[in-house]
Design a protein around this motif. Structure first.
Motif, PDB file in Angstrom:
ATOM      1  N   SER A  46      -2.700  -1.121   6.861  1.00  0.00           N
ATOM      2  CA  SER A  46      -1.910   0.036   7.298  1.00  0.00           C
ATOM      3  C   SER A  46      -2.182   0.413   8.735  1.00  0.00           C
ATOM      4  O   SER A  46      -1.394   1.110   9.355  1.00  0.00           O
ATOM      5  CB  SER A  46      -2.196   1.231   6.392  1.00  0.00           C
ATOM      6  N   ALA A  92       0.843  -1.201   0.000  1.00  0.00           N
ATOM      7  CA  ALA A  92       0.000   0.000   0.000  1.00  0.00           C
ATOM      8  C   ALA A  92       0.876   1.248   0.000  1.00  0.00           C
ATOM      9  O   ALA A  92       1.916   1.282   0.639  1.00  0.00           O
ATOM     10  CB  ALA A  92      -0.916   0.014   1.210  1.00  0.00           C
ATOM     11  N   GLU A 109      -9.963   2.524   5.655  1.00  0.00           N
ATOM     12  CA  GLU A 109     -10.994   1.508   5.431  1.00  0.00           C
ATOM     13  C   GLU A 109     -10.644   0.632   4.226  1.00  0.00           C
ATOM     14  O   GLU A 109     -10.926  -0.565   4.227  1.00  0.00           O
ATOM     15  CB  GLU A 109     -12.353   2.161   5.198  1.00  0.00           C
ATOM     16  N   HIS A 110     -10.042   1.241   3.214  1.00  0.00           N
ATOM     17  CA  HIS A 110      -9.680   0.503   1.999  1.00  0.00           C
ATOM     18  C   HIS A 110      -8.289  -0.135   2.092  1.00  0.00           C
ATOM     19  O   HIS A 110      -7.911  -0.903   1.216  1.00  0.00           O
ATOM     20  CB  HIS A 110      -9.750   1.431   0.780  1.00  0.00           C
ATOM     21  N   ASN A 111      -7.541   0.204   3.132  1.00  0.00           N
ATOM     22  CA  ASN A 111      -6.183  -0.325   3.325  1.00  0.00           C
ATOM     23  C   ASN A 111      -6.008  -0.730   4.788  1.00  0.00           C
ATOM     24  O   ASN A 111      -5.177  -0.160   5.500  1.00  0.00           O
ATOM     25  CB  ASN A 111      -5.149   0.741   2.944  1.00  0.00           C
ATOM     26  N   PRO A 112      -6.783  -1.687   5.274  1.00  0.00           N
ATOM     27  CA  PRO A 112      -6.755  -2.024   6.714  1.00  0.00           C
ATOM     28  C   PRO A 112      -5.400  -2.508   7.207  1.00  0.00           C
ATOM     29  O   PRO A 112      -5.102  -2.379   8.387  1.00  0.00           O
ATOM     30  CB  PRO A 112      -7.823  -3.108   6.833  1.00  0.00           C
ATOM     31  N   ASN A 152      -9.485   8.414   7.076  1.00  0.00           N
ATOM     32  CA  ASN A 152     -10.343   7.313   7.524  1.00  0.00           C
ATOM     33  C   ASN A 152     -10.838   6.480   6.354  1.00  0.00           C
ATOM     34  O   ASN A 152     -10.869   5.248   6.433  1.00  0.00           O
ATOM     35  CB  ASN A 152     -11.513   7.844   8.352  1.00  0.00           C
ATOM     36  N   ARG A 153     -11.202   7.138   5.269  1.00  0.00           N
ATOM     37  CA  ARG A 153     -11.655   6.421   4.075  1.00  0.00           C
ATOM     38  C   ARG A 153     -10.512   5.574   3.510  1.00  0.00           C
ATOM     39  O   ARG A 153     -10.695   4.422   3.136  1.00  0.00           O
ATOM     40  CB  ARG A 153     -12.159   7.439   3.042  1.00  0.00           C
ATOM     41  N   TRP A 154      -9.314   6.138   3.460  1.00  0.00           N
ATOM     42  CA  TRP A 154      -8.154   5.409   2.950  1.00  0.00           C
ATOM     43  C   TRP A 154      -7.855   4.200   3.841  1.00  0.00           C
ATOM     44  O   TRP A 154      -7.580   3.103   3.340  1.00  0.00           O
ATOM     45  CB  TRP A 154      -6.943   6.339   2.870  1.00  0.00           C
TER      46      TRP A 154
END
Length: 90
Positions: A86, A11, A81-84, A77-79
């Motif tokens: 991290s 990521a 959610e798509h890259n847990p 927060n959105r990022w």
């Protein structure tokens, strides 16, 4: 040029999500009125308690010189959610 940091699992973390003091993903981004730079609130508060300045330009700064950066917080927060994967960095 867009630059970013890798967290080692593929990521890419956008630089604007990274605290310039700790180089970690910000949890609670706040923007300095003195420099326009954004910091993680916990880290900049520690810095202010010790030095009383904006670390970017060394100008005197107080807590009320910081504004919550709600748009950036939502984006982070959105990022996340798509890259847990991290989240283990924090």
């Amino acid at each position: 040029t867009y630059s970013s940091q890798s967290i080692g699992v593929g990521a890419i973390i956008p630089d604007c999500y990274i605290d310039p003091i700790t180089y970690e993903i910000m949890n609670d981004p706040v923007t300095s009125k003195t420099s326009g730079r954004t910091y993680d609130k916990k880290m900049i508060m520690q810095h202010l308690n010790e030095y009383g300045t904006d670390p970017f330009n060394q100008q005197p700064m107080k807590q009320n010189d910081l504004e919550d950066n709600k748009d950036l917080k939502r984006a982070i927060n959105r990022w996340l959610e798509h890259n847990p994967q991290s989240m283990t960095m924090q």
